[in-house]
Each structure stands twice: as structure tokens, then as C-alpha cells.
Motif scaffolding. Sequence first.
Motif, PDB file in Angstrom:
ATOM      1  N   LEU A   1      -9.616  -6.133  -4.927  1.00 14.04           N
ATOM      2  CA  LEU A   1     -10.046  -7.527  -5.019  1.00 14.04           C
ATOM      3  C   LEU A   1      -9.790  -8.279  -3.717  1.00 14.04           C
ATOM      4  CD1 LEU A   1      -8.743  -8.380  -8.602  1.00 14.04           C
ATOM      5  CD2 LEU A   1     -11.112  -7.949  -7.919  1.00 14.04           C
ATOM      6  N   SER A   2      -8.618  -8.052  -3.114  1.00 14.10           N
ATOM      7  CA  SER A   2      -8.281  -8.818  -1.919  1.00 14.10           C
ATOM      8  C   SER A   2      -7.031  -8.223  -1.274  1.00 14.10           C
ATOM      9  CB  SER A   2      -8.030 -10.282  -2.291  1.00 14.10           C
ATOM     10  OG  SER A   2      -7.876 -11.075  -1.140  1.00 14.10           O
ATOM     11  N   TRP A   3      -6.916  -8.445   0.037  1.00 14.09           N
ATOM     12  CA  TRP A   3      -5.746  -7.981   0.779  1.00 14.09           C
ATOM     13  C   TRP A   3      -4.808  -9.148   1.038  1.00 14.09           C
ATOM     14  CZ3 TRP A   3      -4.986  -2.900   1.270  1.00 14.09           C
ATOM     15  CH2 TRP A   3      -6.095  -2.056   1.140  1.00 14.09           C
ATOM     16  N   TRP A   4      -3.686  -9.175   0.346  1.00 16.00           N
ATOM     17  CA  TRP A   4      -2.677 -10.200   0.523  1.00 16.00           C
ATOM     18  C   TRP A   4      -1.615  -9.680   1.499  1.00 16.00           C
ATOM     19  CZ3 TRP A   4      -1.653 -12.921  -4.874  1.00 16.00           C
ATOM     20  CH2 TRP A   4      -2.877 -13.377  -5.383  1.00 16.00           C
ATOM     21  N   GLU A   5      -0.400 -10.207   1.430  1.00 19.86           N
ATOM     22  CA  GLU A   5       0.612  -9.826   2.419  1.00 19.86           C
ATOM     23  C   GLU A   5       1.966  -9.563   1.779  1.00 19.86           C
ATOM     24  OE1 GLU A   5       2.592 -11.328   6.656  1.00 19.86           O
ATOM     25  OE2 GLU A   5       1.056 -12.556   5.684  1.00 19.86           O
ATOM     26  N   SER A   6       2.635  -8.523   2.292  1.00 23.16           N
ATOM     27  CA  SER A   6       4.055  -8.320   2.005  1.00 23.16           C
ATOM     28  C   SER A   6       4.888  -8.886   3.145  1.00 23.16           C
ATOM     29  CB  SER A   6       4.380  -6.831   1.842  1.00 23.16           C
ATOM     30  OG  SER A   6       3.776  -6.301   0.687  1.00 23.16           O
TER      31      SER A   6
ATOM     32  N   GLU B   1       1.168   1.229   7.405  1.00 25.70           N
ATOM     33  CA  GLU B   1       2.616   1.154   7.532  1.00 25.70           C
ATOM     34  C   GLU B   1       3.158   2.073   8.623  1.00 25.70           C
ATOM     35  OE1 GLU B   1       4.758   1.311   3.897  1.00 25.70           O
ATOM     36  OE2 GLU B   1       3.683  -0.371   3.028  1.00 25.70           O
ATOM     37  N   LEU B   2       2.300   2.573   9.498  1.00 27.04           N
ATOM     38  CA  LEU B   2       2.813   3.265  10.677  1.00 27.04           C
ATOM     39  C   LEU B   2       3.743   2.316  11.431  1.00 27.04           C
ATOM     40  CD1 LEU B   2      -0.389   5.110  11.881  1.00 27.04           C
ATOM     41  CD2 LEU B   2       1.818   6.213  11.435  1.00 27.04           C
ATOM     42  N   PRO B   3       4.907   2.806  11.834  1.00 28.04           N
ATOM     43  CA  PRO B   3       5.885   1.890  12.445  1.00 28.04           C
ATOM     44  C   PRO B   3       5.369   1.253  13.728  1.00 28.04           C
ATOM     45  CG  PRO B   3       6.547   4.201  12.696  1.00 28.04           C
ATOM     46  CD  PRO B   3       5.400   4.181  11.739  1.00 28.04           C
ATOM     47  N   TYR B   4       5.604  -0.052  13.808  1.00 28.59           N
ATOM     48  CA  TYR B   4       5.228  -0.861  14.959  1.00 28.59           C
ATOM     49  C   TYR B   4       3.735  -0.787  15.268  1.00 28.59           C
ATOM     50  CZ  TYR B   4      10.217  -1.424  15.417  1.00 28.59           C
ATOM     51  OH  TYR B   4      11.539  -1.737  15.164  1.00 28.59           O
TER      52      TYR B   4
ATOM     53  N   THR C   1       0.810  -1.222   0.000  1.00 28.14           N
ATOM     54  CA  THR C   1       0.000   0.000   0.000  1.00 28.14           C
ATOM     55  C   THR C   1       0.840   1.267   0.000  1.00 28.14           C
ATOM     56  OG1 THR C   1      -0.221  -0.258   2.393  1.00 28.14           O
ATOM     57  CG2 THR C   1      -2.088  -0.952   1.035  1.00 28.14           C
ATOM     58  N   GLY C   2       2.077   1.171   0.478  1.00 26.71           N
ATOM     59  CA  GLY C   2       2.947   2.340   0.430  1.00 26.71           C
ATOM     60  C   GLY C   2       3.133   2.858  -0.979  1.00 26.71           C
ATOM     61  N   ALA C   3       3.089   1.949  -1.940  1.00 22.50           N
ATOM     62  CA  ALA C   3       3.259   2.347  -3.337  1.00 22.50           C
ATOM     63  C   ALA C   3       2.083   3.156  -3.846  1.00 22.50           C
ATOM     64  CB  ALA C   3       3.446   1.105  -4.208  1.00 22.50           C
ATOM     65  N   LEU C   4       0.933   3.034  -3.178  1.00 22.19           N
ATOM     66  CA  LEU C   4      -0.276   3.713  -3.649  1.00 22.19           C
ATOM     67  C   LEU C   4      -0.500   5.063  -2.978  1.00 22.19           C
ATOM     68  CD1 LEU C   4      -2.682   0.645  -3.849  1.00 22.19           C
ATOM     69  CD2 LEU C   4      -1.469   1.765  -5.716  1.00 22.19           C
ATOM     70  N   GLN C   5       0.403   5.450  -2.070  1.00 23.98           N
ATOM     71  CA  GLN C   5       0.215   6.740  -1.426  1.00 23.98           C
ATOM     72  C   GLN C   5       0.380   7.898  -2.405  1.00 23.98           C
ATOM     73  OE1 GLN C   5       3.148   8.936  -0.394  1.00 23.98           O
ATOM     74  NE2 GLN C   5       4.253   7.726  -1.900  1.00 23.98           N
ATOM     75  N   VAL C   6       0.926   7.627  -3.606  1.00 26.04           N
ATOM     76  CA  VAL C   6       0.971   8.650  -4.656  1.00 26.04           C
ATOM     77  C   VAL C   6      -0.448   9.055  -5.059  1.00 26.04           C
ATOM     78  CG1 VAL C   6       1.082   6.967  -6.556  1.00 26.04           C
ATOM     79  CG2 VAL C   6       2.001   9.270  -6.884  1.00 26.04           C
ATOM     80  N   LEU C   7      -1.423   8.159  -4.861  1.00 21.36           N
ATOM     81  CA  LEU C   7      -2.816   8.451  -5.188  1.00 21.36           C
ATOM     82  C   LEU C   7      -3.544   9.111  -4.028  1.00 21.36           C
ATOM     83  CD1 LEU C   7      -3.750   5.086  -6.971  1.00 21.36           C
ATOM     84  CD2 LEU C   7      -2.865   7.187  -8.001  1.00 21.36           C
ATOM     85  N   ASP C   8      -3.234   8.691  -2.799  1.00 26.46           N
ATOM     86  CA  ASP C   8      -3.853   9.276  -1.610  1.00 26.46           C
ATOM     87  C   ASP C   8      -2.973   8.918  -0.412  1.00 26.46           C
ATOM     88  OD1 ASP C   8      -5.574   9.555   0.802  1.00 26.46           O
ATOM     89  OD2 ASP C   8      -7.144   9.997  -0.660  1.00 26.46           O
ATOM     90  N   LYS C   9      -2.518   9.906   0.309  1.00 29.20           N
ATOM     91  CA  LYS C   9      -1.571   9.680   1.406  1.00 29.20           C
ATOM     92  C   LYS C   9      -2.142   8.789   2.502  1.00 29.20           C
ATOM     93  CE  LYS C   9       1.124  13.892   0.767  1.00 29.20           C
ATOM     94  NZ  LYS C   9       1.578  15.178   1.361  1.00 29.20           N
TER      95      LYS C   9
ATOM     96  N   GLY D   1      11.582  -5.777  12.149  1.00 26.27           N
ATOM     97  CA  GLY D   1      10.123  -5.871  12.092  1.00 26.27           C
ATOM     98  C   GLY D   1       9.435  -4.534  12.284  1.00 26.27           C
ATOM     99  N   HIS D   2      10.041  -3.477  11.772  1.00 22.09           N
ATOM    100  CA  HIS D   2       9.565  -2.123  12.055  1.00 22.09           C
ATOM    101  C   HIS D   2       8.233  -1.796  11.390  1.00 22.09           C
ATOM    102  CE1 HIS D   2      12.332  -2.148   8.604  1.00 22.09           C
ATOM    103  NE2 HIS D   2      11.557  -1.217   8.082  1.00 22.09           N
ATOM    104  N   ILE D   3       7.913  -2.491  10.321  1.00 16.28           N
ATOM    105  CA  ILE D   3       6.648  -2.254   9.614  1.00 16.28           C
ATOM    106  C   ILE D   3       6.119  -3.594   9.120  1.00 16.28           C
ATOM    107  CG2 ILE D   3       5.678  -1.355   7.429  1.00 16.28           C
ATOM    108  CD1 ILE D   3       7.539   1.079   7.791  1.00 16.28           C
ATOM    109  N   TRP D   4       4.810  -3.786   9.260  1.00 13.38           N
ATOM    110  CA  TRP D   4       4.141  -4.892   8.572  1.00 13.38           C
ATOM    111  C   TRP D   4       3.355  -4.293   7.417  1.00 13.38           C
ATOM    112  CZ3 TRP D   4      -0.740  -5.970   6.910  1.00 13.38           C
ATOM    113  CH2 TRP D   4      -0.974  -7.265   6.432  1.00 13.38           C
ATOM    114  N   GLY D   5       3.453  -4.918   6.261  1.00 15.81           N
ATOM    115  CA  GLY D   5       2.743  -4.381   5.105  1.00 15.81           C
ATOM    116  C   GLY D   5       1.874  -5.416   4.430  1.00 15.81           C
ATOM    117  N   SER D   6       0.719  -4.964   3.979  1.00 12.22           N
ATOM    118  CA  SER D   6      -0.150  -5.822   3.187  1.00 12.22           C
ATOM    119  C   SER D   6       0.302  -5.786   1.734  1.00 12.22           C
ATOM    120  CB  SER D   6      -1.600  -5.337   3.270  1.00 12.22           C
ATOM    121  OG  SER D   6      -1.738  -4.122   2.530  1.00 12.22           O
ATOM    122  N   ALA D   7      -0.386  -6.536   0.913  1.00 13.56           N
ATOM    123  CA  ALA D   7      -0.269  -6.441  -0.540  1.00 13.56           C
ATOM    124  C   ALA D   7      -1.698  -6.375  -1.055  1.00 13.56           C
ATOM    125  CB  ALA D   7       0.458  -7.653  -1.108  1.00 13.56           C
TER     126      ALA D   7
END
Length: 319
Positions: free
Chosen positions: A134-139, A99-102, A85-93, A224-230
Motif C-alpha cells: 500500500l505504501s512505504w512508511w518509515e522505521s 537494510e544494507l549497512p550505511y 522490511t527485514g521482517a519480511l525476508q522470511v518470504l524472500d531474502k 545510524g548503521h541502517i535506515w529502514g522503511s516500514a
Amino acid sequence: MAGLVSVGIVMGAGFAQAETTLKVGHVFAADHPWQIALEGMAKDVAEATGDEVIIQVYPSSQLGGDREMAEGLQLGTVEMGLFGTGALQVLDKRLIIEELPYAWPTREHAYAALDGELGDALAEILATKSINTLSWWESGYRHITNSVRPINTPDDLKGIKLRVPEAELRLDTFRELGALPTPMAFSEVFTSLQQKVVDGQENPLATIYASKFNEVQDNLALSGHIWGSAVLTISKQAWEKLTEEQQTILLEKAEIWKEKEREMIRNSDEEVLAKLEAAGMKVTRPDSAAFNEKVQPVWDKYEGVFGEDLLNLVRKYSK
């Protein structure tokens, strides 16, 4: 193209022809769990639709980097994409809030949030950009590698030039930790590490291994500073080309492969860590408490960006 998967396209008399072809892109290598899961989903969709819907999978930024694909989805020039989702913040912050740390003490906390109210809220934001979720996967959990020194405390990060994705939240996180964060497209990372343009980077273990960063990095800190979805997405234009039955099938297969992809990420962490250690990486396991304390100003700074409603959802599911 290397790594392209085209499932179900058959030419010649007596064979079903593809009525709709959807290209899905992502930035990772062809042996990454994202690729494996997308290939499986593509095969299942083709079988379930009688080859009426064909999904072609393009790894390694073949359809462009994250920014280009995100903008292409919005414009309808890219049909599908799998993103952190960090990649999509170009569309909306606000899309980078997870991805807020911890923020997530366990991945199960994050699963509940993204499969629940937080995922619904972020999907509504994407819908305003003509992008369907479509769905929330995982990074997965992100960890730090570098070629300067082992990382045990935040002080060890001081002066280390660290590649981060092009996201202000990530930059601010590592500024607070004392590093010198450098925004850079993922496709440039390996060469930049190899040529010492940057000293290190941060990514999930599966990405570190699939991208062979261990070949140009000596140290791995399990921060483990950030957990990210896909997030698996489809443009509104592509979605509307599908029949209701095809839409239902795509959603069902995306959910099935969400569970399989998450399992792949979970299972790969221990296996990949063992391989990275066997390859010679020095692994440290820093105490997250000191890192967490350092990044609290990031939460304060972004309260106005994300808004109280979204932040309350994160807090609700992180307990």
C-alpha cells in the motif's frame, strides 16, 4: 485487547454497518508513531467509505510477531501488517536489501528510492507472495544501546551480546563489527535485556523510547548503521474483497499518512533523544567512517543474494 483501535463500528438501527473489517498488526507499543499513524488512517478510511471499510489496529504483537504476521499475510489469515522490511525476508531474502549497512547517507535518499524504482521492484516481489504493497512508511535510522560500555569505535562492540532481528544480513553486519549478535523476536527484547540474557540491542530512537529500553540500558550510540522503511501491506485476499473505489481510498489514505508518519519519525528523533538523555542514558556519537569500512564485506557477500539489478538501484539512489 489493550491498544486496539476500532474506528467506525456502530451498531443499531439507523447506523451504517461495516461491510468489511480489516485487522492490521505491528510489533511496537501503542504510543509508537506507527500506531498513531495507523489510527489516523483508520479514521480517515472509515469516514471516506461511510463506515463500509473498518480498520482495526493491533499494536504490541497482538496478531503475532513479525514472522507470524508475514506468513499470515501470505496465507490470507492476516489482512494487513506494517513491517520493517527485514521482517519480511522470511518470504524472500531480497526484501531486506534496503537494510544494507550505511546504504543511505540521508533519509531523503531512501525516500526517493522507496517511492521510486526500488519500491516498485520490492512491491513486485511481495506481489508474488500474494501480498499487496500500500505504501512505504518509515522505521528510521537504527542506533545501538547496551549496558556494558559506551560505544565510540567498532572495537567497543567486541564481546557485546547484541539482540538483532531474525535476519541473516543483520547478524552478518554485527559479526563484522565484532559484536556477538543474537537473533530474537522483538516481543522478547525488553525482558531479555532486563534479565541480562543479552547486553544490548539496536533500533530507531522512537522504538527505543516507546519500548522503554532506557530503563534497562545505560548507553546509547548514535551509529545510524541502517535506515529502514516500514512497508504497509494487505493480503491479496483482503484486497480483492474491496471495491475499486474502496481500494483507491485505501491507497490514497495510506499515502497521506505515509507523509505524516515520516514527519512524526523525523520530528521525534530530536525530542526522543533529549528525553533519553534526560532519563540518564550516556549518548555517544561515533564516527560512522570506521563502522562503514568494517561492514563492506557484507555488501560483497550479499551481491549474489540480491542480484545486480536490485543492487544497482540501491547504488543509483544512494548517490
